[in-house]
Design a protein around this motif. Sequence first.
Motif, short mmCIF file in Angstrom:
data_model
loop_
_atom_site.label_atom_id
_atom_site.label_comp_id
_atom_site.label_asym_id
_atom_site.label_seq_id
_atom_site.Cartn_x
_atom_site.Cartn_y
_atom_site.Cartn_z
N ILE A 6 0.84 -1.19 0.00
CA ILE A 6 0.00 0.00 0.00
C ILE A 6 0.88 1.24 0.00
O ILE A 6 1.99 1.22 0.53
CB ILE A 6 -0.97 0.03 1.20
CG1 ILE A 6 -0.23 -0.12 2.52
CG2 ILE A 6 -2.05 -1.03 1.05
CD1 ILE A 6 -1.13 0.02 3.75
N VAL A 7 0.39 2.30 -0.63
CA VAL A 7 1.11 3.57 -0.71
C VAL A 7 0.20 4.68 -0.19
O VAL A 7 -0.97 4.76 -0.59
CB VAL A 7 1.54 3.87 -2.15
CG1 VAL A 7 2.18 5.26 -2.24
CG2 VAL A 7 2.51 2.81 -2.67
N PHE A 8 0.72 5.51 0.70
CA PHE A 8 -0.02 6.64 1.24
C PHE A 8 0.35 7.90 0.45
O PHE A 8 1.52 8.28 0.38
CB PHE A 8 0.31 6.85 2.72
CG PHE A 8 -0.31 5.82 3.62
CD1 PHE A 8 -1.46 6.13 4.35
CD2 PHE A 8 0.23 4.55 3.75
CE1 PHE A 8 -2.04 5.20 5.19
CE2 PHE A 8 -0.36 3.61 4.58
CZ PHE A 8 -1.50 3.93 5.31
N GLU A 9 -0.66 8.53 -0.14
CA GLU A 9 -0.44 9.76 -0.90
C GLU A 9 -1.12 10.92 -0.18
O GLU A 9 -2.30 10.87 0.15
CB GLU A 9 -1.02 9.63 -2.30
CG GLU A 9 -0.87 10.90 -3.12
CD GLU A 9 -1.60 10.85 -4.46
OE1 GLU A 9 -1.40 11.77 -5.26
OE2 GLU A 9 -2.36 9.89 -4.67
N THR A 10 -0.35 11.99 0.06
CA THR A 10 -0.89 13.17 0.72
C THR A 10 -1.77 13.95 -0.26
O THR A 10 -1.37 14.22 -1.39
CB THR A 10 0.25 14.09 1.20
OG1 THR A 10 1.19 13.32 1.95
CG2 THR A 10 -0.29 15.23 2.06
#
Length: 242
Positions: free
Chosen positions: A124-128
Amino acid sequence: MKSILATALGLAFAFAASAQAAPMNLGGVAFDTDDAATTVLWAQGGVFAGNLDDRREACVDPTDPTSTVGSNGVECRAVEVVGFDLDTDVELDENNTVLQDPDVLAAFFENGKTLINGAGNDVIVFETLDQDDPPAVTLILNGDQIIGDKLSVVEVDGKKYTIWGFDFSDLGFAMGAAIAAPLYVQTSRDDENTPVGSSDIAAIVGLSFEEPMPEVPLPAAAWLFMAGVAGFGFAGKRKSVA
């Protein structure tokens, strides 16, 4: 009473997120913050802003997690994405970069941890979400790309983040197959290979890892058993000589 309880729960959630306890569940997505990428390098592009100390470029060898500098001797590590710290992020675009190329990050995980193709999403990747650009993240592996699935939008400490999920099955990997590092993360591109917006990456977290081999303790009396076996062998040799 309900509003007071909701406020208390919200504060407890914010505190838990800031404390970054290992097992977490944000927006229905369960993960372990200890499984966040421990090394992230600029594989292409880089940042070029502010003071000289803030400039970074792509590593000479982005497949080597020990890389520290680019071709011009400039720092090449994307330290903002290391670990699980949503307060910092890096922008992936094609503007103001050292090499004037679309930005790409190479992510590595803790030594001894091997990513595998598990059931469901594996990374999973967290994008602001702090700008108007269309949010979209792509993961590259062995030259093929996976378009991220938008799993959830969460708010932590007043900032919103999109959680993107990636399943290695989409690249044809068999269940349980080991994945060779690194993983490359970039902004999604259109049919003409032009980046769609610019993604602000805050964290990259692995979900599926190979189970470590269990350590089998040597019994305390094992040396006595081994000595006995060695003695039988020696006795057998003497008997055959006689």
